[in-house]
Scaffold this motif. Structure first.
Motif, PDB file in Angstrom:
ATOM      1  N   ALA A  98       2.365   5.931  -3.102  1.00  0.00           N
ATOM      2  CA  ALA A  98       3.383   6.779  -3.725  1.00  0.00           C
ATOM      3  C   ALA A  98       3.079   6.979  -5.209  1.00  0.00           C
ATOM      4  N   ARG A  99       2.641   5.916  -5.874  1.00  0.00           N
ATOM      5  CA  ARG A  99       2.316   6.039  -7.298  1.00  0.00           C
ATOM      6  C   ARG A  99       1.094   6.940  -7.490  1.00  0.00           C
ATOM      7  N   MET A 100       0.102   6.805  -6.619  1.00  0.00           N
ATOM      8  CA  MET A 100      -1.080   7.649  -6.741  1.00  0.00           C
ATOM      9  C   MET A 100      -0.748   9.108  -6.470  1.00  0.00           C
ATOM     10  N   ARG A 101       0.127   9.360  -5.502  1.00  0.00           N
ATOM     11  CA  ARG A 101       0.521  10.736  -5.225  1.00  0.00           C
ATOM     12  C   ARG A 101       1.339  11.336  -6.356  1.00  0.00           C
ATOM     13  N   VAL A 160       0.833  -1.204   0.000  1.00  0.00           N
ATOM     14  CA  VAL A 160       0.000   0.000   0.000  1.00  0.00           C
ATOM     15  C   VAL A 160       0.867   1.254   0.000  1.00  0.00           C
ATOM     16  N   ASP A 161       2.001   1.226   0.702  1.00  0.00           N
ATOM     17  CA  ASP A 161       2.921   2.370   0.677  1.00  0.00           C
ATOM     18  C   ASP A 161       3.376   2.661  -0.747  1.00  0.00           C
ATOM     19  N   ALA A 162       3.727   1.610  -1.483  1.00  0.00           N
ATOM     20  CA  ALA A 162       4.191   1.784  -2.865  1.00  0.00           C
ATOM     21  C   ALA A 162       3.054   2.249  -3.768  1.00  0.00           C
ATOM     22  N   VAL A 166       3.000  -4.226 -20.183  1.00  0.00           N
ATOM     23  CA  VAL A 166       2.928  -4.983 -18.933  1.00  0.00           C
ATOM     24  C   VAL A 166       4.306  -5.055 -18.287  1.00  0.00           C
ATOM     25  N   LEU A 167       4.336  -4.912 -16.959  1.00  0.00           N
ATOM     26  CA  LEU A 167       5.558  -5.132 -16.195  1.00  0.00           C
ATOM     27  C   LEU A 167       5.321  -6.288 -15.240  1.00  0.00           C
ATOM     28  N   LEU A 168       6.193  -7.284 -15.287  1.00  0.00           N
ATOM     29  CA  LEU A 168       6.146  -8.438 -14.391  1.00  0.00           C
ATOM     30  C   LEU A 168       7.321  -8.336 -13.429  1.00  0.00           C
ATOM     31  N   ALA A 169       7.018  -8.230 -12.123  1.00  0.00           N
ATOM     32  CA  ALA A 169       8.076  -8.047 -11.132  1.00  0.00           C
ATOM     33  C   ALA A 169       7.672  -8.678  -9.806  1.00  0.00           C
ATOM     34  N   ALA A 170       8.617  -8.721  -8.871  1.00  0.00           N
ATOM     35  CA  ALA A 170       8.361  -9.277  -7.543  1.00  0.00           C
ATOM     36  C   ALA A 170       7.645  -8.247  -6.679  1.00  0.00           C
ATOM     37  N   ALA A 171       6.751  -8.725  -5.828  1.00  0.00           N
ATOM     38  CA  ALA A 171       6.053  -7.824  -4.908  1.00  0.00           C
ATOM     39  C   ALA A 171       7.039  -7.133  -3.969  1.00  0.00           C
ATOM     40  N   SER A 172       8.137  -7.814  -3.651  1.00  0.00           N
ATOM     41  CA  SER A 172       9.153  -7.209  -2.785  1.00  0.00           C
ATOM     42  C   SER A 172       9.840  -6.029  -3.465  1.00  0.00           C
ATOM     43  N   GLN A 173       9.686  -5.912  -4.792  1.00  0.00           N
ATOM     44  CA  GLN A 173      10.268  -4.802  -5.558  1.00  0.00           C
ATOM     45  C   GLN A 173       9.195  -3.794  -5.971  1.00  0.00           C
ATOM     46  N   ALA A 174       8.073  -3.789  -5.255  1.00  0.00           N
ATOM     47  CA  ALA A 174       6.947  -2.944  -5.661  1.00  0.00           C
ATOM     48  C   ALA A 174       7.325  -1.469  -5.743  1.00  0.00           C
ATOM     49  N   GLY A 175       8.173  -1.006  -4.823  1.00  0.00           N
ATOM     50  CA  GLY A 175       8.564   0.395  -4.840  1.00  0.00           C
ATOM     51  C   GLY A 175       9.193   0.799  -6.157  1.00  0.00           C
ATOM     52  N   ALA A 176      10.184   0.026  -6.600  1.00  0.00           N
ATOM     53  CA  ALA A 176      10.852   0.329  -7.862  1.00  0.00           C
ATOM     54  C   ALA A 176       9.941   0.073  -9.057  1.00  0.00           C
ATOM     55  N   ALA A 177       9.160  -1.010  -8.993  1.00  0.00           N
ATOM     56  CA  ALA A 177       8.267  -1.351 -10.101  1.00  0.00           C
ATOM     57  C   ALA A 177       7.274  -0.229 -10.358  1.00  0.00           C
TER      58      ALA A 177
END
Length: 372
Positions: A45-48, A40-42, A242-253
């Protein structure tokens, strides 16, 4: 790892973000609240940063396993639905509580495959999601596991996310799970040559997937790399990167799309009707075509005439979607039929000139045909 495709994802004004079961649940305690808060933090940040975000969340069944005292993910439909009924409530509350830290309101949207395959339901779902966005609420979408049967399931939430992305005209789709991208082999094992599997940073087309082997889901989910790959190709084919990435990398994704694998979208967006015909609608029957009809329909984009049809199966009606297959049974196109099954049975293999006037239209008009 900057590319035009990554830039599209990074700057998309509207995105759909799919969260995998393993990213928000665990077998021992149900919901992993710390992991969900980090996601949710990530997302916040994207919504802001100015993007509209719709969340497609897996995890309803996984969230219900521990509270019900189950030791593993259930296999029978009734127990899955029972677990989903418990887990869905807990999961929705968890999303709402976490987003409330940012004074955000969450709206839960539960969908079945019929809500997308049925044109009127499709429009209703689209209006609901659009209205939630206009009211600045965060839509959290999930398959309605408590009522969905095996016959009316999407199959997995990766496919659901791809369908939702097109439904709401999203600019990009982000798939977050327990894998950090698409590899040319199993990243946990050395390849036949002893070398580790290589991350495929970008997929521009089918040729980039030669030799890629995708596996099935884990203990908590129904997806896996195979479903993610299928969903990514579906979305990219309709015009959504589409971007496929790890949830642990959500901030960067979600910040700059600098991680994972990106799938480049086709240059032009597929129309809503063509997308529905090809990907969303459930086929009600099958028409088998001879080689000449396959060439006319697929290569020259001509209407389907009765003379090119060799067989018909299914109980379809005028306006239903049917699959068009070649002599080997391979699906070559989808289309909206102008006749019901009984009329088509009278027309098979016949010249248009030999048919009564009411049966002289094409079985499927070129405008209602979508190859693939």
């Amino acid at each position: 790892m900057t590319s035009d495709a990554r830039q599209f994802v990074a700057t998309a004004r509207s995105i759909v973000v799919k969260i995998g079961s393993s990213a928000v649940t665990d077998m021992a305690s149900g919901i992993d609240y710390a992991a969900l808060d980090a996601l949710v933090d990530a997302l916040e940040a994207r919504m802001r940063a100015g993007s509209d975000v719709i969340v497609v969340s897996s995890g309803a069944v996984g969230a219900g396993i521990a509270p019900l005292g189950l030791k593993k993910r259930p296999r029978d439909l009734a127990t899955k639905q029972a677990a989903a009924s418990v887990g869905q409530l807990r999961l929705a509350h968890a999303w709402g509580t976490s987003f409330a830290r940012y004074q955000r309101v969450v709206g839960q949207v539960l969908l079945t495959a019929d809500d997308v395959s049925n044109r009127s339901h499709h429009a209703n779902a689209q209006r609901t999601l659009d209205r939630l966005r206009s009211l600045h609420a965060v839509a959290v979408v999930n398959e309605n596991d408590t009522v969905a049967t095996n016959e009316i399931r999407f199959g997995d939430n990766d496919r659901l996310a791809a369908l939702v992305a097109h439904l709401v005209h999203a600019d990009a789709l982000v798939l977050l799970s327990d894998v950090d991208g698409l590899y040319n082999g199993d990243p946990r094992k050395p390849g036949p040559d002893g070398e580790p599997a290589r991350l495929i940073e970008q997929v521009d087309g089918p040729e980039d997937l030669d030799g890629v082997i995708a596996g099935s889901g884990g203990a908590l989910g129904t997806g896996g790399m195979a479903s993610k790959l299928a969903a990514a190709r579906l979305a990219a084919d309709s015009g959504v990167p589409v971007l496929l990435a790890a949830a642990s990398q959500a901030g960067a994704a979600l910040a700059d799309a600098s991680v994972g694998t990106v799938f480049k979208a086709r240059p032009t967006r597929m129309s809503a009707r063509r997308f529905w015909v090809r990907h969303a609608a459930e086929a009600s029957g099958t028409l088998t075509l001879d080689d000449g009809a396959v060439a006319a329909v697929v290569e020259r984009r001509r209407s389907l005439l009765p003379a090119g049809v060799t067989a018909s199966t299914g109980d379809f009606s005028d306006g239903d979607v049917v699959e068009l297959v070649d002599a080997a049974g391979v699906v070559r196109a989808h289309g909206v039929t102008s006749y019901d099954a009984d009329d088509v049975a009278k027309m098979i293999g016949r010249s248009t000139a030999d048919l009564p006037s009411e049966l002289r239209r094409p079985i499927i008009h070129a405008d209602d045909l979508v190859p693939g």
